[in-house]
Scaffold this motif. Structure first.
Motif, short mmCIF file in Angstrom:
data_model
loop_
_atom_site.label_atom_id
_atom_site.label_comp_id
_atom_site.label_asym_id
_atom_site.label_seq_id
_atom_site.Cartn_x
_atom_site.Cartn_y
_atom_site.Cartn_z
N SER A 76 23.66 32.58 42.74
CA SER A 76 24.13 31.63 41.56
C SER A 76 25.39 31.90 40.94
O SER A 76 26.05 30.97 40.73
CB SER A 76 22.79 31.39 40.73
OG SER A 76 21.67 31.04 41.17
N GLU A 101 20.68 25.54 39.95
CA GLU A 101 19.45 26.20 39.97
C GLU A 101 18.37 25.57 38.55
O GLU A 101 18.92 25.36 37.57
CB GLU A 101 19.53 27.69 39.72
CG GLU A 101 18.42 28.62 40.20
CD GLU A 101 18.63 30.13 40.18
OE1 GLU A 101 19.60 30.22 39.73
OE2 GLU A 101 17.80 30.69 40.56
N ASP A 153 22.16 24.74 44.31
CA ASP A 153 21.49 26.22 44.16
C ASP A 153 19.90 25.97 44.26
O ASP A 153 19.28 25.49 43.37
CB ASP A 153 21.81 26.42 42.63
CG ASP A 153 21.50 28.03 42.39
OD1 ASP A 153 21.00 28.86 43.57
OD2 ASP A 153 22.13 28.81 41.62
N GLU A 154 19.34 26.44 45.20
CA GLU A 154 17.98 26.59 45.66
C GLU A 154 17.40 25.46 45.43
O GLU A 154 16.40 25.29 44.60
CB GLU A 154 17.45 27.90 45.06
CG GLU A 154 17.73 29.21 45.19
CD GLU A 154 16.92 30.37 45.20
OE1 GLU A 154 15.79 30.14 45.44
OE2 GLU A 154 17.40 31.40 44.70
MG LIG Z 1 20.04 31.91 41.62
#
Ligand SMILES: [Mg+2]
Ligand SMILES: Nc1ncnc2c1ncn2[C@@H]1O[C@H](COP(=O)(O)OP(=O)(O)OP(=O)(O)O)[C@@H](O)[C@H]1O
Length: 239
Positions: free
Chosen positions: A47, A88, A165-166
């Motif tokens: 991140s 995220e 992010d993810e």
């Molecule tokens: Mg992260």
């Protein structure tokens, strides 16, 4: 044939939070229309790498976009060049409607109503469910729908490169697969994507190249075609 000039290129990129050096002299790049995965365990700095590109953390080193150095302390200026982060946890505005969230993504739009509708039509084509849910309060949607909205909102900014992010975080496998499939479509349309993921096997199915981060450093550059098994991937992780 020589590789074309990368669209995004980070050189010696480092970042810190107070005394914590979370990113240590990272070199990475993304070529035109490429989907690049960034893998690594919790706390590896994934991140932070995306935040560093956006200028959201204190950084050293440089980031070039289309050959020009990006400002390091002006995230608005970075975003206005079309570098768009889906953070995220998605970062959607829960109390606001789907329509309002999409509007926020287009807040810098200068092309008028026609351009707004063109962008929105692209979002609806990719995620028809958002069209059906326009007046729904975003926070009341399922996790997968919220992730679709987060990506949809980013698309409303007409990104030239998308940093994710993810996106799979907390989603059921079927929903995750659906979202990743949409990313594949976007990438096939020519959109360069940086996909941060802990779920390496999923990301490697999509990515043309992958970087493995560990303790703030890139410890391997991976060619997904050469990763034959989970064991082999594990070797990268624990090398
Ligand atoms: Mg992260
Ligand atoms: N706001 C912050 N203040 C202090 N330290 C931070 C902060 N954010 C992250 N860190 C630290 O920086 C390091 C990298 O964190 P980062 O969130 O980039 O990791 P990550 O790879 O994204 O992890 P995850 O997979 O859990 O999301 C970690 O050691 C983390 O504790």
């Amino acid at each position: 044939m020589a590789n074309p000039e990368p669209i995004l290129k980070a050189t010696g990129l480092s970042a810190r939070y107070g005394h914590v050096e979370a990113l240590k002299s990272v070199d990475m790049h993304v070529e035109e229309a490429e989907l690049v995965a960034v893998l690594g365990p919790n706390g590896a700095g994934k991140s932070t790498l995306l935040r560093a590109i956006m200028g959201l953390v204190e950084t050293g080193g440089t980031v070039h976009f289309r050959g020009k150095a990006l400002p390091r302390h002006d995230t608005v200026a970075v975003a206005s060049q079309g570098i768009i982060l889906v953070p995220e946890g998605r970062g959607i505005f829960g109390p606001m409607s789907v329509a309002e969230n999409l509007q926020l993504g287009a807040y810098r739009l200068q092309g008028g109503k026609g351009e707004y509708e063109r962008r929105q039509a692209r979002v609806f084509e990719l995620f028809p469910r958002l069209k059906e849910r326009l007046s729904q309060v975003a926070g009341s949607m399922s996790g997968g729908e919220q992730q679709m909205l987060a990506i949809g909102r980013a698309l409303m900014a007409d990104p030239k490169i998308l940093l994710l992010d993810e996106p799979s975080l907390g989603l059921a496998p079927r929903v995750m697969t659906e979202i990743l499939e949409k990313l594949r479509v976007l990438n096939e349309q020519g959109l360069p994507i940086v996909l941060v993921e802990q779920k390496a096997p999923l990301a490697l199915k999509l990515a043309r190249r992958a970087y493995l981060l560990s303790l703030g450093r890139i410890v391997a550059a991976i060619d997904p075609r050469e990763v034959q098994s989970h064991d082999e991937l594990a070797r990268y992780y624990f090398a």
